[in-house]
Design a protein around this motif. Structure first.
Motif, PDB file in Angstrom:
ATOM      1  N   SER A   1     -10.780  -9.627  16.776  1.00 40.79           N
ATOM      2  CA  SER A   1     -11.746  -9.568  15.679  1.00 40.79           C
ATOM      3  C   SER A   1     -12.144  -8.130  15.349  1.00 40.79           C
ATOM      4  O   SER A   1     -12.746  -7.877  14.300  1.00 40.79           O
ATOM      5  CB  SER A   1     -12.997 -10.382  16.041  1.00 40.79           C
ATOM      6  OG  SER A   1     -13.680  -9.799  17.137  1.00 40.79           O
ATOM      7  N   ARG A   2     -11.823  -7.198  16.238  1.00 41.64           N
ATOM      8  CA  ARG A   2     -12.138  -5.793  15.988  1.00 41.64           C
ATOM      9  C   ARG A   2     -11.134  -5.140  15.034  1.00 41.64           C
ATOM     10  O   ARG A   2     -11.343  -4.033  14.577  1.00 41.64           O
ATOM     11  CB  ARG A   2     -12.160  -5.012  17.309  1.00 41.64           C
ATOM     12  CG  ARG A   2     -13.198  -5.519  18.295  1.00 41.64           C
ATOM     13  CD  ARG A   2     -13.052  -4.873  19.664  1.00 41.64           C
ATOM     14  NE  ARG A   2     -13.240  -3.426  19.627  1.00 41.64           N
ATOM     15  CZ  ARG A   2     -13.218  -2.654  20.728  1.00 41.64           C
ATOM     16  NH1 ARG A   2     -13.014  -3.216  21.926  1.00 41.64           N
ATOM     17  NH2 ARG A   2     -13.390  -1.356  20.634  1.00 41.64           N
ATOM     18  N   PHE A   3     -10.051  -5.846  14.739  1.00 39.70           N
ATOM     19  CA  PHE A   3      -8.990  -5.269  13.919  1.00 39.70           C
ATOM     20  C   PHE A   3      -8.913  -5.957  12.570  1.00 39.70           C
ATOM     21  O   PHE A   3      -9.274  -7.127  12.424  1.00 39.70           O
ATOM     22  CB  PHE A   3      -7.622  -5.408  14.614  1.00 39.70           C
ATOM     23  CG  PHE A   3      -7.483  -4.565  15.851  1.00 39.70           C
ATOM     24  CD1 PHE A   3      -6.911  -3.311  15.791  1.00 39.70           C
ATOM     25  CD2 PHE A   3      -7.934  -5.034  17.066  1.00 39.70           C
ATOM     26  CE1 PHE A   3      -6.782  -2.534  16.926  1.00 39.70           C
ATOM     27  CE2 PHE A   3      -7.808  -4.268  18.219  1.00 39.70           C
ATOM     28  CZ  PHE A   3      -7.231  -3.014  18.139  1.00 39.70           C
ATOM     29  N   SER A   4      -8.429  -5.214  11.602  1.00 37.16           N
ATOM     30  CA  SER A   4      -8.124  -5.782  10.298  1.00 37.16           C
ATOM     31  C   SER A   4      -6.619  -5.686  10.094  1.00 37.16           C
ATOM     32  O   SER A   4      -6.023  -4.605  10.240  1.00 37.16           O
ATOM     33  CB  SER A   4      -8.850  -5.008   9.192  1.00 37.16           C
ATOM     34  OG  SER A   4      -8.424  -5.444   7.925  1.00 37.16           O
ATOM     35  N   PHE A   5      -5.996  -6.818   9.764  1.00 41.02           N
ATOM     36  CA  PHE A   5      -4.559  -6.856   9.571  1.00 41.02           C
ATOM     37  C   PHE A   5      -4.200  -7.028   8.099  1.00 41.02           C
ATOM     38  O   PHE A   5      -3.063  -7.349   7.769  1.00 41.02           O
ATOM     39  CB  PHE A   5      -3.951  -7.996  10.396  1.00 41.02           C
ATOM     40  CG  PHE A   5      -4.171  -7.832  11.876  1.00 41.02           C
ATOM     41  CD1 PHE A   5      -3.336  -7.034  12.625  1.00 41.02           C
ATOM     42  CD2 PHE A   5      -5.248  -8.452  12.501  1.00 41.02           C
ATOM     43  CE1 PHE A   5      -3.549  -6.869  13.986  1.00 41.02           C
ATOM     44  CE2 PHE A   5      -5.458  -8.308  13.863  1.00 41.02           C
ATOM     45  CZ  PHE A   5      -4.614  -7.515  14.613  1.00 41.02           C
ATOM     46  N   ALA A   6      -5.177  -6.827   7.249  1.00 43.97           N
ATOM     47  CA  ALA A   6      -4.914  -6.944   5.813  1.00 43.97           C
ATOM     48  C   ALA A   6      -4.046  -5.779   5.360  1.00 43.97           C
ATOM     49  O   ALA A   6      -4.199  -4.645   5.821  1.00 43.97           O
ATOM     50  CB  ALA A   6      -6.224  -6.960   5.031  1.00 43.97           C
ATOM     51  N   VAL A   7      -3.137  -6.063   4.455  1.00 42.70           N
ATOM     52  CA  VAL A   7      -2.254  -5.034   3.914  1.00 42.70           C
ATOM     53  C   VAL A   7      -3.018  -4.217   2.885  1.00 42.70           C
ATOM     54  O   VAL A   7      -3.599  -4.754   1.945  1.00 42.70           O
ATOM     55  CB  VAL A   7      -1.012  -5.661   3.262  1.00 42.70           C
ATOM     56  CG1 VAL A   7      -0.135  -4.574   2.648  1.00 42.70           C
ATOM     57  CG2 VAL A   7      -0.231  -6.464   4.286  1.00 42.70           C
ATOM     58  N   CYS A   8      -3.055  -2.921   3.081  1.00 41.95           N
ATOM     59  CA  CYS A   8      -3.760  -2.049   2.153  1.00 41.95           C
ATOM     60  C   CYS A   8      -2.947  -1.907   0.873  1.00 41.95           C
ATOM     61  O   CYS A   8      -1.750  -1.604   0.911  1.00 41.95           O
ATOM     62  CB  CYS A   8      -3.986  -0.686   2.796  1.00 41.95           C
ATOM     63  SG  CYS A   8      -4.936   0.436   1.762  1.00 41.95           S
ATOM     64  N   GLU A   9      -3.581  -2.164  -0.270  1.00 37.30           N
ATOM     65  CA  GLU A   9      -2.866  -2.143  -1.534  1.00 37.30           C
ATOM     66  C   GLU A   9      -2.964  -0.809  -2.258  1.00 37.30           C
ATOM     67  O   GLU A   9      -2.345  -0.629  -3.304  1.00 37.30           O
ATOM     68  CB  GLU A   9      -3.400  -3.257  -2.441  1.00 37.30           C
ATOM     69  CG  GLU A   9      -3.179  -4.653  -1.851  1.00 37.30           C
ATOM     70  CD  GLU A   9      -3.698  -5.750  -2.768  1.00 37.30           C
ATOM     71  OE1 GLU A   9      -4.312  -5.395  -3.794  1.00 37.30           O
ATOM     72  OE2 GLU A   9      -3.483  -6.921  -2.464  1.00 37.30           O
ATOM     73  N   ASP A  10      -3.755   0.114  -1.741  1.00 39.90           N
ATOM     74  CA  ASP A  10      -3.915   1.383  -2.440  1.00 39.90           C
ATOM     75  C   ASP A  10      -2.990   2.458  -1.869  1.00 39.90           C
ATOM     76  O   ASP A  10      -3.335   3.631  -1.803  1.00 39.90           O
ATOM     77  CB  ASP A  10      -5.362   1.864  -2.375  1.00 39.90           C
ATOM     78  CG  ASP A  10      -5.811   2.154  -0.952  1.00 39.90           C
ATOM     79  OD1 ASP A  10      -5.143   1.665  -0.016  1.00 39.90           O
ATOM     80  OD2 ASP A  10      -6.820   2.867  -0.778  1.00 39.90           O
ATOM     81  N   VAL A  11      -1.797   2.027  -1.414  1.00 43.61           N
ATOM     82  CA  VAL A  11      -0.815   2.971  -0.913  1.00 43.61           C
ATOM     83  C   VAL A  11       0.349   3.039  -1.884  1.00 43.61           C
ATOM     84  O   VAL A  11       0.715   2.054  -2.515  1.00 43.61           O
ATOM     85  CB  VAL A  11      -0.303   2.580   0.490  1.00 43.61           C
ATOM     86  CG1 VAL A  11      -1.413   2.681   1.507  1.00 43.61           C
ATOM     87  CG2 VAL A  11       0.273   1.172   0.490  1.00 43.61           C
ATOM     88  N   THR A  12       0.910   4.215  -2.022  1.00 41.56           N
ATOM     89  CA  THR A  12       2.035   4.415  -2.916  1.00 41.56           C
ATOM     90  C   THR A  12       3.136   5.147  -2.173  1.00 41.56           C
ATOM     91  O   THR A  12       2.870   6.013  -1.331  1.00 41.56           O
ATOM     92  CB  THR A  12       1.624   5.250  -4.150  1.00 41.56           C
ATOM     93  OG1 THR A  12       1.052   6.489  -3.705  1.00 41.56           O
ATOM     94  CG2 THR A  12       0.603   4.498  -4.992  1.00 41.56           C
ATOM     95  N   PRO A  13       4.399   4.793  -2.457  1.00 39.90           N
ATOM     96  CA  PRO A  13       5.506   5.493  -1.794  1.00 39.90           C
ATOM     97  C   PRO A  13       5.653   6.909  -2.344  1.00 39.90           C
ATOM     98  O   PRO A  13       5.473   7.148  -3.532  1.00 39.90           O
ATOM     99  CB  PRO A  13       6.728   4.628  -2.132  1.00 39.90           C
ATOM    100  CG  PRO A  13       6.356   3.943  -3.407  1.00 39.90           C
ATOM    101  CD  PRO A  13       4.873   3.723  -3.349  1.00 39.90           C
ATOM    102  N   GLN A  14       5.975   7.833  -1.460  1.00 33.97           N
ATOM    103  CA  GLN A  14       6.172   9.222  -1.856  1.00 33.97           C
ATOM    104  C   GLN A  14       7.428   9.740  -1.175  1.00 33.97           C
ATOM    105  O   GLN A  14       7.590   9.616   0.036  1.00 33.97           O
ATOM    106  CB  GLN A  14       4.981  10.080  -1.450  1.00 33.97           C
ATOM    107  CG  GLN A  14       5.137  11.543  -1.821  1.00 33.97           C
ATOM    108  CD  GLN A  14       4.039  12.402  -1.225  1.00 33.97           C
ATOM    109  OE1 GLN A  14       3.656  12.202  -0.076  1.00 33.97           O
ATOM    110  NE2 GLN A  14       3.525  13.352  -1.975  1.00 33.97           N
ATOM    111  N   VAL A  15       8.339  10.286  -1.972  1.00 31.49           N
ATOM    112  CA  VAL A  15       9.562  10.869  -1.425  1.00 31.49           C
ATOM    113  C   VAL A  15       9.222  12.245  -0.877  1.00 31.49           C
ATOM    114  O   VAL A  15       8.758  13.120  -1.611  1.00 31.49           O
ATOM    115  CB  VAL A  15      10.662  10.971  -2.503  1.00 31.49           C
ATOM    116  CG1 VAL A  15      11.899  11.654  -1.927  1.00 31.49           C
ATOM    117  CG2 VAL A  15      11.017   9.587  -3.036  1.00 31.49           C
ATOM    118  N   VAL A  16       9.445  12.435   0.422  1.00 34.14           N
ATOM    119  CA  VAL A  16       9.058  13.688   1.076  1.00 34.14           C
ATOM    120  C   VAL A  16      10.267  14.519   1.515  1.00 34.14           C
ATOM    121  O   VAL A  16      10.093  15.586   2.095  1.00 34.14           O
ATOM    122  CB  VAL A  16       8.161  13.395   2.300  1.00 34.14           C
ATOM    123  CG1 VAL A  16       6.863  12.769   1.867  1.00 34.14           C
ATOM    124  CG2 VAL A  16       8.885  12.503   3.308  1.00 34.14           C
ATOM    125  N   GLY A  17      11.457  14.039   1.234  1.00 33.62           N
ATOM    126  CA  GLY A  17      12.635  14.801   1.633  1.00 33.62           C
ATOM    127  C   GLY A  17      13.902  14.017   1.367  1.00 33.62           C
ATOM    128  O   GLY A  17      13.861  12.911   0.807  1.00 33.62           O
TER     129      GLY A  17
END
Length: 270
Positions: A46-62
């Motif tokens: 119960s101390r953890f959240s397993f919800a998928v965060c939707e405010d992430v975007t893929p970024q090409v770093v190399g």
């Protein structure tokens, strides 16, 4: 290799707490009863959240070059920083197995020194390859980033997030007309060896700078350091303390008085 939880992080602290609880049950009961274990794990999860965060975007770093080599005995996939390194690895394999093709279909008995030529001769045209084959291509390396904070130089967290999102653009090969550079907040910093000037050159380009870093006068605050010396800066120097200014004015007045007094003495002597 064993993983050591870091107590400085929330996740590491939770894992260590769980280990302490389970060890406590073991010491008291001599075992870990199933019902007690379930209760402990239920509260712990119960101390953890397993919800998928939707405010992430893929970024090409190399970019990386992906080499897949296949034969009767193996199917290997390797990653390389550039095409030349991948070809060198593939050519080493071809030369180690050169006896398999030497003297056939006009192939020389000794492998050529050039990596590309060695690979082309050993494997032959794509449509004629048998059980031995390879594929080589460049692919982007991506990571998922949380939505950016409002970029502000006085904000340490915003600066840290921008720093962690910096992207390195390598030169793809000796024939690439581009130059290696790092991109951060839209600023491009090129660092390369210049054979014409026989020097290491560093060039900063600000045309695409994130507008949130541009000051009201249209400039970007920059400080360039070499070792411990500041060699260039557009930072505004802080004003001198008021006490220091009054002290300098007092010194100037005393100096003028001394000069006038000494001049008077000289006139009297004359």
């Amino acid at each position: 290799m064993l993983i050591k939880p870091d107590p400085a992080t929330p996740e590491g602290e939770a894992i260590l707490d769980l280990a302490d609880l389970m060890d406590g049950i073991q010491e008291c009961a001599g075992e870990r009863p199933g019902s007690d274990t379930v209760d402990i794990l239920s509260g712990w999860f119960s101390r953890f959240s397993f919800a998928v965060c939707e405010d992430v975007t893929p970024q090409v770093v190399g970019r990386a070059w992906v080499l897949r080599r296949q034969d009767r005995h193996s199917d290997e996939v390797s990653l390389f920083c550039d095409e030349a390194s991948a070809l060198a690895s593939l050519a080493r394999h071809a030369r180690s197995c050169w006896d398999n093709v030497a003297g056939t279909d006009g192939i020389p008995y000794l492998p050529p020194d050039d990596d590309r030529t060695a690979v082309d001769l050993y494997y032959g045209p794509k449509e004629d390859r048998g059980v031995e084959d390879y594929t080589l291509y460049a692919g982007g390396i991506s990571r998922y980033m949380h939505a950016a904070r409002s970029l502000s130089l006085p904000d340490p967290q915003a600066c840290a997030q921008a720093n962690s999102a910096a992207v390195f653009h390598p030169q793809e090969g000796p024939d690439d007309e581009g130059l290696p550079c790092i991109e951060i907040a839209g600023i491009l910093v090129f660092a390369y060896l210049d054979a014409d000037r026989e020097a290491v050159r560093v060039s900063v380009h600000l045309d695409t700078t994130d507008q949130r870093l541009v000051r009201a006068d249209g400039t970007v605050p920059i400080q360039v350091e070499v070792e411990d010396d500041t060699v260039f800066s557009t930072l505004t120097a802080p004003p001198a303390p008021a006490e220091a200014s009054r002290w300098k004015a007092l010194v100037r007045r005393l100096t003028r008085r001394t000069v006038v007094h000494d001049a008077g003495k000289l006139r009297q002597v004359g």
